[in-house]
Enzyme design. Structure first.
Site, PDB file in Angstrom:
ATOM      1  N   TRP A 351       0.831  -1.204   0.000  1.00 61.31           N
ATOM      2  CA  TRP A 351       0.000   0.000   0.000  1.00 61.31           C
ATOM      3  C   TRP A 351       0.865   1.253   0.000  1.00 61.31           C
ATOM      4  CZ3 TRP A 351      -2.017   2.964   4.639  1.00 61.31           C
ATOM      5  CH2 TRP A 351      -1.121   2.906   5.716  1.00 61.31           C
ATOM      6  N   ASP A 352       2.170   1.085   0.230  1.00 65.51           N
ATOM      7  CA  ASP A 352       3.104   2.209   0.184  1.00 65.51           C
ATOM      8  C   ASP A 352       2.913   3.020  -1.091  1.00 65.51           C
ATOM      9  OD1 ASP A 352       3.963   0.117   1.876  1.00 65.51           O
ATOM     10  OD2 ASP A 352       6.036   0.784   1.815  1.00 65.51           O
ATOM     11  N   GLU A 494       0.707  -2.283  12.611  1.00 65.43           N
ATOM     12  CA  GLU A 494       0.911  -3.736  12.549  1.00 65.43           C
ATOM     13  C   GLU A 494       1.353  -4.346  13.878  1.00 65.43           C
ATOM     14  OE1 GLU A 494       1.968  -3.893   7.774  1.00 65.43           O
ATOM     15  OE2 GLU A 494       3.595  -3.953   9.254  1.00 65.43           O
ATOM     16  N   GLN A 608       2.719   2.621  13.873  1.00 68.48           N
ATOM     17  CA  GLN A 608       2.283   3.893  13.307  1.00 68.48           C
ATOM     18  C   GLN A 608       0.810   4.035  13.664  1.00 68.48           C
ATOM     19  OE1 GLN A 608       2.241   4.091   9.021  1.00 68.48           O
ATOM     20  NE2 GLN A 608       1.915   1.896   8.839  1.00 68.48           N
TER      21      GLN A 608
END
Length: 780
Positions: A351-352, A494, A608
């Site tokens: 998804w980066d 994550e 994050q």
């Protein structure tokens, strides 16, 4: 690492190291890596060292080394190594070296290394190496070496060629192949990947002179997966030995080779090398440097006038790597999480791309953005395959993607658990599912910014509609709450696995379905041809019934006590610990020295913060008070172990008025690769962070946003920035912007009318707009 070696026209263009350590090789190999999107070359030194990583990757050439392994980009033959001997002693720059400099010139994309080396007998020689991977001819790698005898006569021997005795951390991807030397000059090696059956063609030629006299009778050596040519002679004091090496790399996956036999491909590739040989290093380099000037620096026109020179260097560094790592030449290929600079993540796309890299191309180079999104369209085959295998409908995008039709490529097993000593299962490929909505969001963002209707008709609508079909099949009805939930997932954070109702995932799934409903209605009413085609393919009428049934009943976590939104159903119930040690860490993942991933699941700590990304991309769904409350709650609990994290937090900090914190986080994001930590980039560049650097500058400090299809600009520059200049494309027109502390100037280059919002005030213009930011903000 040194960032201030550039002077004159090269000021703030040079990334360099001024000393050499054979125990710290990975940093320079990665941050100084060369590339053109077709291939990427890790910048290992010419002479070999223990611990080096010599990588050459060609985009899209995925292969499985074994049936039990995932598909990965194979490490292609090494063409940069040279065995260099002076008076029979192997060159070793880690000893007896003076004036050492290795420098990447970002402007010309050339790597230059020079130093004076003293042999064990006390003889001094000066060496200079140059290297580039051409942006003008995507198949060319060019190298040049000069050696001068400074103090005494010396015997010189240099061996160079093509070395296919390489692997991916031990995994062998190629058959032995064929080797040829034509006319004692042109080296050819043809190899084939063992599973995907892709032919690689390497061709190399040398031009060698000693004291100005050409050496054309090399000693030729062939071994298993190896072809080497040796050139040697005696240099008198003051004389020079010069070696130019030109290499071309082609594969059977190249578009221009479609329909050709292997022999025809080899003939074309060899002919290409001979044309390059006729020109030589300097002419090829001139065209390459001109391509960078025209296609990158003049195109993007990014400039920062800052009291700290590092800021503009970091911005240029980001543009350099965004260009080097992106396969703009072929829509069948995506961007790898480490670009083409290292083996990390096997060359897979995450998804980066959609959330951290694609915005740069959407606003700055829409043609490339379109290509990257067509890659995701081609990936519908693999996404549908994954959905079916998991018992769902529609398109369920893989967490890790390789060749578009392959489906899920995530590994199943990872690091060792610090507590149990057992290998940890990697769940991302199974339950980190927000990527499906991320892809749909990226399609929508591209359409809103570019107004590319043809893309939507041919590709975009199908992606959005089929991903929405997945989400309705993924929703789970909760009888107690009377709502649809999304259970057992991993969000962007994550460190929290197997959670229910991850806020980011739920909101983006809701967005995806809502968008599909809107496009369903629009198409049915205004474009019957597209509607009927997609209705026949996707059974849209049945899908619409399902969307209408669930859209108002999807559980969207709301602000609770203190306006804090729960990241998931249980995050706020976890225990709180002192995270100071990990917030101040010098390298990521130190928390795993003390805790297992299972233990982290019971602690309020985030890799994050999901909410920050949610507030950034769906900002209009939340009030400022809610954003502030959640930023203050979650930021202290975020240790930024993801390279994706810092840029988002910087943008949010700037949005919320903390400009000093925003710049500090921006600086930290830049230093993930450019900072003093010498091990941070060993596995390759952090490509999402590279895209994030541009986003902080343009989306953060310049305040560029697209909301409901409208353009908004709310600039808040760092206090030590005097001026910011850049360009964006807005709905087919190039806009050139100049921002200072108190003024915004926007030029519509094609004089097409533009409407935009600045601090809540609407402006319409078709030439040049000048806005006093002091007045626009309502300041005295």
């Amino acid at each position: 690492m040194k960032y201030d070696l550039g002077t004159g026209e090269e000021k703030n263009w040079i990334v360099a190291e001024s000393s050499f350590s054979s125990s710290l090789l990975g940093k320079a190999e990665a941050v100084m890596s060369l590339g053109n999107g077709y291939m990427g070359l890790r910048s290992a030194a010419e002479e070999p060292y223990v611990g080096e990583v010599r990588n050459l990757f060609v985009a899209g050439t995925f292969n499985k080394s074994d049936a039990q392994e995932v598909s990965e980009l194979p490490n292609a033959a090494d063409v940069t190594r040279m065995n260099i001997f002076i008076d029979g002693e192997r060159l070793d720059a880690s000893v007896r070296t003076e004036d050492y400099v290795r420098a990447l010139n970002l402007k010309t994309a050339e790597l230059i290394r020079s130093f004076i080396w003293t042999t064990s007998a006390g003889k001094q020689v000066a060496l200079k190496f140059r290297r580039f991977v051409s942006l003008d001819n995507l198949h060319v790698i060019a190298m040049k070496m000069e050696l001068e005898a400074l103090s005494d006569n010396v015997d010189v021997s240099v061996e160079s060629g093509v070395n296919a005795q390489v692997s991916n951390s031990g995994a062998q991807h190629f058959f032995e192949g064929e080797k040829r030397i034509y006319d004692k000059k042109y080296v050819e090696m043809v190899t084939r990947t063992v599973e995907s059956k892709i032919d690689f063609m390497f061709h190399t030629v040398h031009h060698v002179t000693l004291a100005g006299v050409e050496l054309n009778q090399p000693f030729m050596r062939m071994d298993r997966r190896l072809i080497m040519l040796s050139y040697q002679g005696t240099l008198m004091k003051g004389q020079k030995f010069s070696l130019e090496k030109l290499t071309t790399v082609h594969t059977s996956r190249d578009k221009e080779f479609k329909g050709m036999t292997l022999q025809e491909m080899r003939d074309c590739a060899l002919s290409s090398l001979k044309q390059c040989a006729a020109e030589g290093y300097e002419k090829l380099f001139a065209r390459h440097a001109r391509a960078w000037e025209q296609r990158v620096w003049k195109l993007y026109q990014l400039n920062i006038e800052s009291q700290d020179d590092f800021d503009i260097l970091a911005a240029r560094f980001a543009l350099y790597h965004l260009t080097a790592m992106t396969p703009a030449h072929d829509e069948r290929m995506g961007i790898a999480a480490k670009g083409l600079s290292g083996e990390g993540y096997q060359g897979h796309s995450f998804w980066d791309t959609e959330m951290f890299i694609l915005p740069f191309f959407i606003y700055s180079n829409p043609e490339v953005a379109r290509s990257l999104l067509i890659y995701r369209y081609l990936g519908l085959e693999g996404a549908r395959k994954k959905a079916r295998s998991n018992g769902y409908e529609g398109a369920m995008y893989p967490w890790e993607a390789a060749w578009p039709s392959d489906g899920e490529m995530a590994q199943e097993w990872g690091r060792v658990d610090i507590v149990t000593g057992k290998q940890t299962k990697i769940w991302t490929g199974f339950i980190e599912q927000h990527i499906t909505a991320d892809v749909a969001f990226a399609v929508w963002q591209y359409y809103m910014v570019t107004a590319d209707q043809a893309f939507m008709d041919d590709y975009g609508y199908e992606i959005i509609l089929d991903t929405a079909r997945f989400w309705t099949s993924r929703l789970e009805w909760d009888e107690v709450s009377g709502q649809y939930c999304i259970n057992d997932v991993i969000g962007p954070d994550e460190y929290k696995e197997h959670v229910d109702n991850n806020a980011f995932t739920n909101y983006f799934a809701h967005f995806n379905i809502q968008l599909a409903m809107e496009y369903y209605s629009n198409l049915k009413e205004s474009d019957s041809d597209v509607f009927h085609r997609l209705n026949e393919l996707l059974d849209l009428e049945h899908a619409m019934e399902a969307w209408m049934k669930c859209i108002d009943k999807i559980y969207l976590p709301q602000p609770g006590e203190g306006l804090v939104i729960p990241q998931d159903d249980t995050y706020l119930t976890k225990r709180i610990i002192d995270l100071t040690k990990y917030k101040n860490q010098t390298h990521v993942n130190t928390i795993f020295e003390d805790y297992s991933l299972e233990q982290l699941s019971d602690i309020q700590v985030s890799k994050q913060t999901d909410l920050m990304i949610l507030f950034y991309w769906l900002e209009d769904r939340f009030t400022n008070d809610v954003k502030i409350a959640n930023y203050n709650y979650y930021e202290p609990k975020t240790i930024h172990d993801s390279s994706l994290s810092l840029s988002t937090h910087a943008i949010l900090a700037n949005d919320l008025g903390d400009r000093s914190l925003a710049y500090r986080l921006f600086r930290q994001a830049c230093e993930i690769d450019l900072g003093p930590e010498m091990k941070s980039s060993d596995l390759g560049m952090h490509t999402a962070s590279i895209g994030g650097i541009w986003q902080v500058i343009v989306m953060g400090f310049a305040g560029i946003r697209m909301l409901h299809g409208e353009l908004r600009i709310n600039p808040e520059l760092p206090e030590h920035w005097n001026k910011l200049e850049f360009m964006i494309n807005w709905q087919g027109q190039r806009l050139e912007l100049e921002i200072t502390a108190d003024q915004l100037v926007v030029k519509a280059t094609e004089q097409v009318p533009v409407k935009l919002d600045v601090y809540g005030k609407e402006y319409c213009f078709d030439d040049v707009l000048t806005v006093s930011l002091t007045e626009a903000r309502g300041e005295d």
